[in-house]
Write an enzyme that holds these catalytic residues in place. Structure first.
Site, PDB file in Angstrom:
ATOM      1  N   ASN A   9     -25.273  -8.054   8.631  1.00 25.36           N
ATOM      2  CA  ASN A   9     -24.934  -6.986   7.762  1.00 25.36           C
ATOM      3  C   ASN A   9     -25.867  -5.714   8.127  1.00 25.36           C
ATOM      4  O   ASN A   9     -27.141  -5.663   7.732  1.00 25.36           O
ATOM      5  CB  ASN A   9     -25.141  -7.061   6.072  1.00 25.36           C
ATOM      6  CG  ASN A   9     -25.017  -5.875   5.426  1.00 25.36           C
ATOM      7  OD1 ASN A   9     -24.487  -4.891   5.890  1.00 25.36           O
ATOM      8  ND2 ASN A   9     -25.342  -5.998   4.078  1.00 25.36           N
ATOM      9  N   LYS A  11     -25.698  -2.608   7.375  1.00 23.63           N
ATOM     10  CA  LYS A  11     -26.040  -1.588   6.279  1.00 23.63           C
ATOM     11  C   LYS A  11     -25.925  -0.382   6.961  1.00 23.63           C
ATOM     12  O   LYS A  11     -25.095   0.014   8.089  1.00 23.63           O
ATOM     13  CB  LYS A  11     -27.124  -1.743   5.638  1.00 23.63           C
ATOM     14  CG  LYS A  11     -27.551  -3.311   5.231  1.00 23.63           C
ATOM     15  CD  LYS A  11     -28.554  -3.530   4.310  1.00 23.63           C
ATOM     16  CE  LYS A  11     -28.515  -4.934   3.690  1.00 23.63           C
ATOM     17  NZ  LYS A  11     -29.413  -5.074   2.676  1.00 23.63           N
ATOM     18  N   HIS A  98     -21.386  -6.673  -2.634  1.00 25.32           N
ATOM     19  CA  HIS A  98     -22.857  -6.681  -2.228  1.00 25.32           C
ATOM     20  C   HIS A  98     -23.739  -6.060  -3.111  1.00 25.32           C
ATOM     21  O   HIS A  98     -23.309  -5.245  -3.707  1.00 25.32           O
ATOM     22  CB  HIS A  98     -23.218  -6.010  -1.025  1.00 25.32           C
ATOM     23  CG  HIS A  98     -24.384  -6.302  -0.494  1.00 25.32           C
ATOM     24  ND1 HIS A  98     -25.614  -5.310  -1.151  1.00 25.32           N
ATOM     25  CD2 HIS A  98     -25.104  -6.992   0.521  1.00 25.32           C
ATOM     26  CE1 HIS A  98     -26.686  -5.896  -0.145  1.00 25.32           C
ATOM     27  NE2 HIS A  98     -26.315  -6.807   0.487  1.00 25.32           N
ATOM     28  N   GLU A 100     -25.925  -3.980  -3.356  1.00 30.22           N
ATOM     29  CA  GLU A 100     -26.394  -2.498  -3.081  1.00 30.22           C
ATOM     30  C   GLU A 100     -25.087  -1.842  -3.625  1.00 30.22           C
ATOM     31  O   GLU A 100     -25.080  -0.607  -4.048  1.00 30.22           O
ATOM     32  CB  GLU A 100     -26.616  -2.225  -1.846  1.00 30.22           C
ATOM     33  CG  GLU A 100     -28.187  -2.723  -1.294  1.00 30.22           C
ATOM     34  CD  GLU A 100     -28.360  -3.369  -0.040  1.00 30.22           C
ATOM     35  OE1 GLU A 100     -27.548  -2.786   0.898  1.00 30.22           O
ATOM     36  OE2 GLU A 100     -29.241  -3.755   0.287  1.00 30.22           O
ATOM     37  N   GLU A 170     -26.703 -14.243  -2.826  1.00 27.87           N
ATOM     38  CA  GLU A 170     -27.907 -13.198  -2.601  1.00 27.87           C
ATOM     39  C   GLU A 170     -28.608 -12.932  -3.452  1.00 27.87           C
ATOM     40  O   GLU A 170     -28.134 -11.961  -4.490  1.00 27.87           O
ATOM     41  CB  GLU A 170     -27.339 -12.061  -1.697  1.00 27.87           C
ATOM     42  CG  GLU A 170     -26.437 -12.513  -0.631  1.00 27.87           C
ATOM     43  CD  GLU A 170     -26.787 -10.901   0.609  1.00 27.87           C
ATOM     44  OE1 GLU A 170     -26.995 -11.236   1.491  1.00 27.87           O
ATOM     45  OE2 GLU A 170     -26.264  -9.953  -0.089  1.00 27.87           O
ATOM     46  N   GLY A 176     -34.094  -7.619   1.250  1.00 24.00           N
ATOM     47  CA  GLY A 176     -34.954  -6.599   2.017  1.00 24.00           C
ATOM     48  C   GLY A 176     -36.517  -6.577   1.421  1.00 24.00           C
ATOM     49  O   GLY A 176     -36.947  -5.754   1.465  1.00 24.00           O
ATOM     50  N   SER A 216     -33.500 -11.847   2.678  1.00 25.34           N
ATOM     51  CA  SER A 216     -34.945 -12.350   3.778  1.00 25.34           C
ATOM     52  C   SER A 216     -34.782 -13.612   4.491  1.00 25.34           C
ATOM     53  O   SER A 216     -35.720 -14.015   4.672  1.00 25.34           O
ATOM     54  CB  SER A 216     -36.021 -12.300   2.930  1.00 25.34           C
ATOM     55  OG  SER A 216     -36.258 -10.922   1.988  1.00 25.34           O
TER      56      SER A 216
HETATM   57  P1  PGA Z   1     -31.873  -8.724   4.055  1.00 24.58           P
HETATM   58  O1  PGA Z   1     -30.655  -8.486   3.453  1.00 24.58           O
HETATM   59  O2  PGA Z   1     -31.607  -9.925   4.994  1.00 24.58           O
HETATM   60  O3  PGA Z   1     -32.419  -7.646   4.669  1.00 24.58           O
HETATM   61  O4  PGA Z   1     -32.696  -9.307   2.786  1.00 24.58           O
HETATM   62  C1  PGA Z   1     -29.535  -9.318   3.240  1.00 24.58           C
HETATM   63  C2  PGA Z   1     -28.275  -8.552   2.619  1.00 24.58           C
HETATM   64  O5  PGA Z   1     -28.446  -7.639   1.913  1.00 24.58           O
HETATM   65  O6  PGA Z   1     -27.021  -8.692   2.819  1.00 24.58           O
END
Ligand code: PGA
Length: 254
Positions: A9, A11, A98, A100, A170, A176, A216
């Site tokens: 992803n 982003k 997601h 976010e 997740e 993140g 992460s």
């Molecule tokens: P990350 O993000 O691996 O940077 O923690 C995962 C995601 O948001 O799908």
């Protein structure tokens, strides 16, 4: 055997040329190094999708997806992108739900239900994300939250349509942050998700669906996570922006 998948992803990162370069690096490494049956999906910003989809017509191992789609078929929604448009450029997947999007764009269960439906109607496979916040986990509500997110946005589907989905667990506190759920914590939730699916759709559907872990995930912890019975791969944010790391994660299946 469930399909083993690592999805990246990106982003809101990488301009057009940076994205093409990274993608070429990833595809080259995959062709050289990945011998197993696992598959990669790159979920790029919209601007890359057409070019990336054209770069992988010679390999089954890599596919391309979007990170969002609008919930309507078409119309006066300035700045939005429809599922039909995404499919028309050769993308096959779309991330929906997601955290976010839930957090910054106020996407709720009712809206996500529409997005899931329209994605499926246009032959896109949703990568449907669910996960609890730290507060919800600390107050022991994580199982309830996960179940609610399943019930409200994907449990209305027929068994045939539900079987087309990819799910991604997740935990919001792991995205993140550099804090990964332990392999045991992730396995516990994945097993719970599969149990809920079995109760709703039966064991065959539950056993067949790919459930990714995200938050992460990196080349160091991927092995331990992917070794768990109910974890079928990962949804990778930060580490998907480095070809070496992403491909090492893809190689982390035993
Ligand atoms: P990350 O993000 O691996 O940077 O923690 C995962 C995601 O948001 O799908």
């Amino acid at each position: 055997m469930r399909t083993k998948i690592v999805a990246g992803n990106w982003k809101m990162n990488l301009d057009y040329f940076e994205g093409l370069n990274l993608f070429n690096e990833i595809v080259t490494l995959i062709k050289q190094e990945v011998t197993g049956k696992q598959e990669a999906i790159i979920c790029s910003p919209y601007i890359h999708l057409h070019a990336l989809a054209n770069l992988v017509i010679d390999t089954e191992k890599v596919s391309v997806g979007a990170q969002n789609a609008h919930h309507a078929e078409a119309g006066a929604f300035t700045g939005e992108i429809s599922a039909k448009m995404i499919h028309s450029v050769g993308a096959e997947y779309v991330i929906l739900g997601h955290s976010e999007r839930r957090q910054y764009f106020a996407e709720d269960g009712a809206l996500l239900t529409k997005k899931v439906d329209i994605a499926l109607a246009h032959h896109l496979t949703p990568i449907y994300c669910i996960g609890e916040t730290l507060k919800e986990r600390e107050s022991h509500k994580h199982f309830d939250v996960i179940k609610k997110q399943l019930v409200e946005s994907v449990f209305h589907l027929s068994a045939a349509d539900f079987s087309k989905l990819i799910l991604a667990y997740e935990p919001v506190w792991a995205i993140g942050t550099g804090v990964t759920a332990s392999a045991d914590q992730a396995q516990e939730i994945h097993a719970f998700i599969r149990k809920e699916i079995a109760a709703k759709y039966g064991k065959a559907v539950a056993d067949g669906i790919t459930i990714l872990y995200g938050g992460s995930c990196n080349p160091k912890n991927a092995h331990e996570l992917f070794a768990k019975h109910d974890i079928d791969g990962g949804l990778i944010g930060g580490a998907s922006l480095k070809a070496r790391d992403f491909v090492d994660i893809l190689k982390a299946f035993n």
